[in-house]
Scaffold this active site. Structure first.
Site, PDB file in Angstrom:
ATOM      1  N   GLY A 394       0.795  -1.220   0.000  1.00 55.05           N
ATOM      2  CA  GLY A 394       0.000   0.000   0.000  1.00 55.05           C
ATOM      3  C   GLY A 394       0.827   1.269   0.000  1.00 55.05           C
ATOM      4  CB  SER A 395      -0.219   4.660   1.080  1.00 56.34           C
ATOM      5  OG  SER A 395      -1.447   4.592   0.388  1.00 56.34           O
ATOM      6  CB  VAL A 396       4.573   2.048   3.225  1.00 58.28           C
ATOM      7  CG1 VAL A 396       3.762   1.948   4.501  1.00 58.28           C
ATOM      8  CG2 VAL A 396       4.564   0.740   2.464  1.00 58.28           C
ATOM      9  CB  VAL A 397       5.479   2.135  -2.255  1.00 54.49           C
ATOM     10  CG1 VAL A 397       5.484   0.740  -1.670  1.00 54.49           C
ATOM     11  CG2 VAL A 397       4.215   2.391  -3.050  1.00 54.49           C
TER      12      VAL A 397
END
Length: 697
Positions: A394-397
């Protein structure tokens, strides 16, 4: 007269041929003798000496394993053992006699004996009865078969004997017979002049003493001190520490030639998985070598030619107190949420804690819940899953997505882009989680895009990298090279490539093969390729330390074996940081992502602002990804969500970085288990640091 002359001429020719033949044969003989005496003389001499004087290796304890604070993790416990070394020329009858004598002195478990073992033993013990199992006429028919070798004939006769042994025959074997058989099987299980373990579990003092007193009657038998691996912390890190083969298993078949070439013996105990395997050459000791002097196949005397030396000790970068505390936190949070209507598939969670400046792994936690048949829950160590299993993150990247945009000159730090739902022809509406219905539409900065976790901003960055632009209701035509560009830049940060962790079996994650425009947008927000918790820890460390991708490692030091308990041995080797690469981003670009990560933890709209009042001033990024739960046997495919969180602290001078991954955490309502675990873990790290500082002062 003419006939005689002719005979005189013929005779010399025949003599010439004979002389030439004899000369040729003698020449071959001389060459062969020269080869034996000069070329291969030393080799044959060694064979003769080896038959008379044979060196036997005696196992020694492996090196111990400590944590970074000197706490013993893996050690060795001495134990009594009875062994047997089969000499050249010893007969089956002699071994059976020795086994019979030994069976009167020790109790030997025979539960593993097969029917075939018992039948073979019955034939040896009852040669006349076994012979009577085959009729003379049957034996004659087999003997008359010219197409069979002697070995094949004997084998057929033996098979007839085996087939005709009845249950009644086998019941004639009493307990003592079966103990003799079990001991005999151990004796013949190894190679000649190789020490075999007859018994090394639960050898009583009385058994040990009785055997020791009668060694002169037990040819080849010895009473020695053996060892076994001990684990001080139960299941903690067990899956990563790995296993060691038993003396009966010896070297695994697939590795036999490699180890023999290194001077190992076939029945040596070796590391078979993970840490014990990775550092086998360090942990394995220098074997004690005993020379047996033989005459007519009998040992006449023995001499120690090399004293054994315990393997080197290893100091890990792991902090076992911190490791145990994090395991406890993870189990508590899993127990709180798993099995609920909202989290039916939740069964595991991972935490990696790493020094972003050195790559030292301080905690490597993986816990998995197992539902037992009686309704109870059991937790299993799954720390190896931190580097062998991967998930949509998810959005951690999104920090990596922004850096890719900067490094490809697709956007500038601080650039404003409109966050809005995207309407792409042929696909459902795509929107940020906070802007699904179009409210708050307007330009936002890259910092706010990280703070609020805007999907729309990242999609537009991805479209720019693909050298296309968004036109409402129009299809997307993009440069297919965009996937390669994204992955190359993600790899600089540690995503999608091996981290280099010093443990075998590391996964580099799953890389999607299809290259459709919609999948590129999914990639940009962490919902296409999969990454391991270890990769996420390396990625956030690279951002924290200013752009250096550091190789994570679990080995900290190698030391000589400790002379006294509690005193570390002399330092032999210290692991130094290894920089795998520097990312191509400028200081300004990295600083921009760091600021965005700070706002995630401290901003009013930050998705992980539960850290805003933490005294250690942390920064990071949260993530939620659509995923599918497929079950242990891949029997299910249920839509669910993964949640993640990465971070580091202190913000100004990072000393610790972490990644938390909770696969299949929920269905509808996010319980924020990823954030709760992470906050508790970071609190515990700095609490322990503070307590230790007080003790040191």
């Amino acid at each position: 007269m003419s006939g005689r002359k002719k005979d005189k001429k013929v005779l010399p020719n025949r003599m010439k041929i004979m002389f030439i033949t004899v000369f040729f044969l003698f020449s071959i003989l001389i060459v062969r003798l020269g080869e034996i005496q000069i070329v291969k003389g030393e080799s044959y001499e060694r064979i003769v000496i080896q038959k008379e004087n044979t060196v036997v290796n005696s196992d020694v304890p492996r090196g111990k394993i400590y944590d970074r604070n000197g706490k013993l993790i893996v050690g060795n416990a001495p134990k009594r053992a009875i062994t047997y070394t089969r000499t050249n020329g010893v007969t089956d009858e002699e071994m059976l006699d020795t086994a019979g004598r030994l069976a009167k002195m020790i109790n030997k478990d025979f539960g593993d004996l097969t029917d075939r073992d018992k039948k073979d033993f019955w034939i040896k013990s009852n040669p006349e009865k076994a012979k009577a199992k085959v009729l003379s006429s049957e034996k004659s028919r087999i003997e008359e078969k010219d197409n069979l070798s002697r070995e094949e004939k004997d084998k057929r006769i033996y098979e007839l004997k085996l087939d005709r042994i009845t249950e009644k025959d086998l019941t004639s074997l009493d307990t003592e017979d079966l103990e003799v058989l079990a001991i005999y099987n151990e004796m013949i299980s190894g190679y000649s002049m190789t020490m075999q373990t007859i018994k090394n579990e639960n050898v009583s003092i009385r058994e040990f003493a009785r055997v020791s007193e009668h060694l002169d009657e037990l040819k080849g038998v010895n009473a020695v001190t053996d060892w076994s691996r001990t684990y001080e912390y139960d299941q903690t890190l067990q899956s990563v520490l790995g296993n060691v083969s038993s003396s009966r298993e010896g070297i695994p078949k697939e590795s036999l030639e490699e180890y023999l070439a290194k001077g190992y013996s076939r029945n040596d105990r070796v590391g078979t998985s993970y840490l014990e395997l990775q550092y086998e050459q360090i942990l394995n000791g220098k074997e004690k070598r005993i020379k047996n002097f033989l005459k007519d196949g009998k040992i006449t005397k023995t001499e120690v030619v090399q004293q054994g030396k315990q393997g080197k000790d290893m100091v890990l970068s792991i902090d076992m107190e911190l490791q145990r505390e994090i395991e406890k936190i993870v189990r508590q949070e899993l127990r709180k949420h798993a099995g609920s209507e909202n989290s039916p598939y939740l069964d595991r969670a991972f935490v990696v804690m790493m020094d972003p400046n050195t790559g030292e792994i301080k905690a490597l936690v993986g816990q998995r819940m197992i539902d037992k048949d009686n309704g109870e829950i059991e937790f299993q160590d799954y720390s190896l899953g931190t580097f062998t299993s991967s998930y949509e993150s998810g959005s951690v990247v999104k920090g990596a997505t922004l850096l890719t945009g900067y490094m490809t000159n697709s956007i500038e730090p601080g650039e404003m882009i409109v966050d809005e739902p995207l309407f792409i022809k042929g696909t459902p509406k795509k929107a940020s989680w906070f802007n699904e219905y179009g409210q708050n539409t307007g330009p936002i900065s890259d910092l706010f895009a990280l703070e609020k976790s805007s999907n729309s901003y990242m999609w537009k960055v991805a479209l720019r990298i693909a050298k296309t632009r968004y036109v409402p209701q129009a299809p997307i035509h993009f440069n297919t090279d965009a996937f390669r560009l994204f992955r190359e830049h993600f790899a600089q940060l540690g995503l999608g490539v091996p981290t280099g962790i010093d443990l075998p079996g590391e996964s580099s994650g799953f890389e999607g093969t299809a290259e459709r425009p919609g999948l590129l947008l999914d990639f940009a927000i962490g919902q296409y390729d999969t990454y391991t918790p270890m990769q996420l820890a390396q990625y956030v460390s690279t951002i924290a330390n200013g752009g250096k991708r550091i190789q994570p490692h679990i080995l900290k030091e190698i030391r000589e074996p400790a002379r006294q308990t509690g005193d570390p041995g002399n330092l032999i080797y210290k692991k130094e940081p290894v920089i795998l690469n520097h990312i191509d981003a400028s200081e300004r670009e990295l600083d921009q992502v760091q600021k965005g990560f700070y706002r995630v933890f401290h901003g009013a709209e930050g998705t992980a602002n539960l850290f805003k009042d933490a005294p250690y001033n942390a920064a990071g990024k949260s993530g939620t990804a659509e995923s599918f739960y497929k079950g242990e046997n891949m029997e299910k495919s249920k839509a669910t969500y993964n949640t993640t969180l990465i971070g580091y602290a202190p913000f100004e001078h990072p000393e610790i970085a972490f990644s938390t991954v909770v696969p299949w955490s929920h269905q509808t309502h996010d319980p924020y288990i990823n954030k709760t675990i992470s906050k508790r873990v970071m609190d515990k790290y700095f609490q322990l640091k503070k307590e230790r500082a007080k003790i040191d002062n």
